[in-house]
Design a protein around this motif. Structure first.
Motif, PDB file in Angstrom:
ATOM      1  N   ARG A  40     -54.097 -34.874 -15.801  1.00 61.24           N
ATOM      2  CA  ARG A  40     -53.854 -34.304 -14.477  1.00 61.24           C
ATOM      3  C   ARG A  40     -54.893 -34.800 -13.492  1.00 61.24           C
ATOM      4  O   ARG A  40     -56.074 -34.863 -13.807  1.00 61.24           O
ATOM      5  N   THR A  41     -54.437 -35.123 -12.309  1.00 64.23           N
ATOM      6  CA  THR A  41     -55.343 -35.524 -11.231  1.00 64.23           C
ATOM      7  C   THR A  41     -54.945 -34.776  -9.967  1.00 64.23           C
ATOM      8  O   THR A  41     -53.804 -34.851  -9.531  1.00 64.23           O
ATOM      9  N   ASN A  42     -55.897 -34.025  -9.407  1.00 62.34           N
ATOM     10  CA  ASN A  42     -55.643 -33.316  -8.155  1.00 62.34           C
ATOM     11  C   ASN A  42     -55.795 -34.296  -6.992  1.00 62.34           C
ATOM     12  O   ASN A  42     -56.751 -35.064  -6.927  1.00 62.34           O
ATOM     13  N   ILE A  43     -54.822 -34.260  -6.109  1.00 65.39           N
ATOM     14  CA  ILE A  43     -54.851 -35.133  -4.935  1.00 65.39           C
ATOM     15  C   ILE A  43     -55.126 -34.262  -3.711  1.00 65.39           C
ATOM     16  O   ILE A  43     -54.535 -33.194  -3.555  1.00 65.39           O
ATOM     17  N   PHE A  44     -56.016 -34.758  -2.832  1.00 66.98           N
ATOM     18  CA  PHE A  44     -56.407 -34.017  -1.639  1.00 66.98           C
ATOM     19  C   PHE A  44     -55.184 -33.715  -0.771  1.00 66.98           C
ATOM     20  O   PHE A  44     -54.346 -34.579  -0.526  1.00 66.98           O
ATOM     21  N   LYS A  45     -55.059 -32.462  -0.332  1.00 66.14           N
ATOM     22  CA  LYS A  45     -53.993 -31.955   0.543  1.00 66.14           C
ATOM     23  C   LYS A  45     -52.608 -31.987  -0.111  1.00 66.14           C
ATOM     24  O   LYS A  45     -51.604 -32.172   0.564  1.00 66.14           O
ATOM     25  N   ARG A  46     -52.568 -31.831  -1.414  1.00 63.74           N
ATOM     26  CA  ARG A  46     -51.276 -31.700  -2.104  1.00 63.74           C
ATOM     27  C   ARG A  46     -51.296 -30.419  -2.924  1.00 63.74           C
ATOM     28  O   ARG A  46     -52.316 -30.025  -3.466  1.00 63.74           O
ATOM     29  N   ASN A  47     -50.148 -29.782  -2.995  1.00 68.85           N
ATOM     30  CA  ASN A  47     -50.047 -28.537  -3.749  1.00 68.85           C
ATOM     31  C   ASN A  47     -50.015 -28.774  -5.264  1.00 68.85           C
ATOM     32  O   ASN A  47     -50.470 -27.942  -6.032  1.00 68.85           O
TER      33      ASN A  47
END
Length: 152
Positions: A40-47
């Motif tokens: 998993r990779t969190n992307i800036f400004k994505r839910n």
């Protein structure tokens, strides 16, 4: 004995290299499980994070075998059950530089095939509530946990 024991042979077996054979007589519980692996990779400004499939874990096969009193008597007494328990115990012991013993699960006359596995765990259970004469068990439950193995 009666007509219910018309087929006295095992319906399948687990053959473990260097340890022995564990016969299966009736209605084994076989549970297979396998899990997918994701990064998993969190992307800036994505839910929602981005997921990347990175493979899956090895297949785990959990087999529960019940030996009942008629099986023990029909197959020559407790010697069949004793040899199955000894094979389970020996399968989890170290074999030096030979590596783990390969286990092959086979159910006769079925189209189901199982991959070569190694035994990772076993459990022996003799429930007291199903005992005879307050000390002898009429049911012996042997649980074998196998893990898919593609070694050399």
């Amino acid at each position: 004995m009666g007509d219910y024991m018309h087929n006295r042979g095992p319906m399948g077996s687990i053959v473990i290299d260097g340890a022995g054979t564990i016969p299966i007589f009736e209605n084994p519980k076989i549970r297979e499980s396998k899990k997918a692996g994701y990064n998993r990779t969190n992307i800036f400004k994505r839910n929602e994070p981005v997921r990347l499939w990175i493979g899956s874990t090895a297949k785990v096969i959990d087999v529960e075998i019940r030996y009942t009193l008629p099986h023990m008597v029909a197959m020559g007494g407790k010697s069949v059950v004793d040899s199955a328990i000894k094979a389970a115990r020996k399968s989890v012991e170290g074999r030096g530089n030979k590596g783990p013993g390969i286990a092959r699960l086979k159910i006769n006359n079925s189209g189901i095939t199982f991959p070569p596995c190694i035994v990772t765990d076993y459990e022996l259970d003799m429930p007291y509530d199903q005992g005879a004469y307050n000390y002898e068990s009429r049911v012996i439950i042997l649980r074998i946990k196998l893990e898919e193995y593609h070694g050399v």
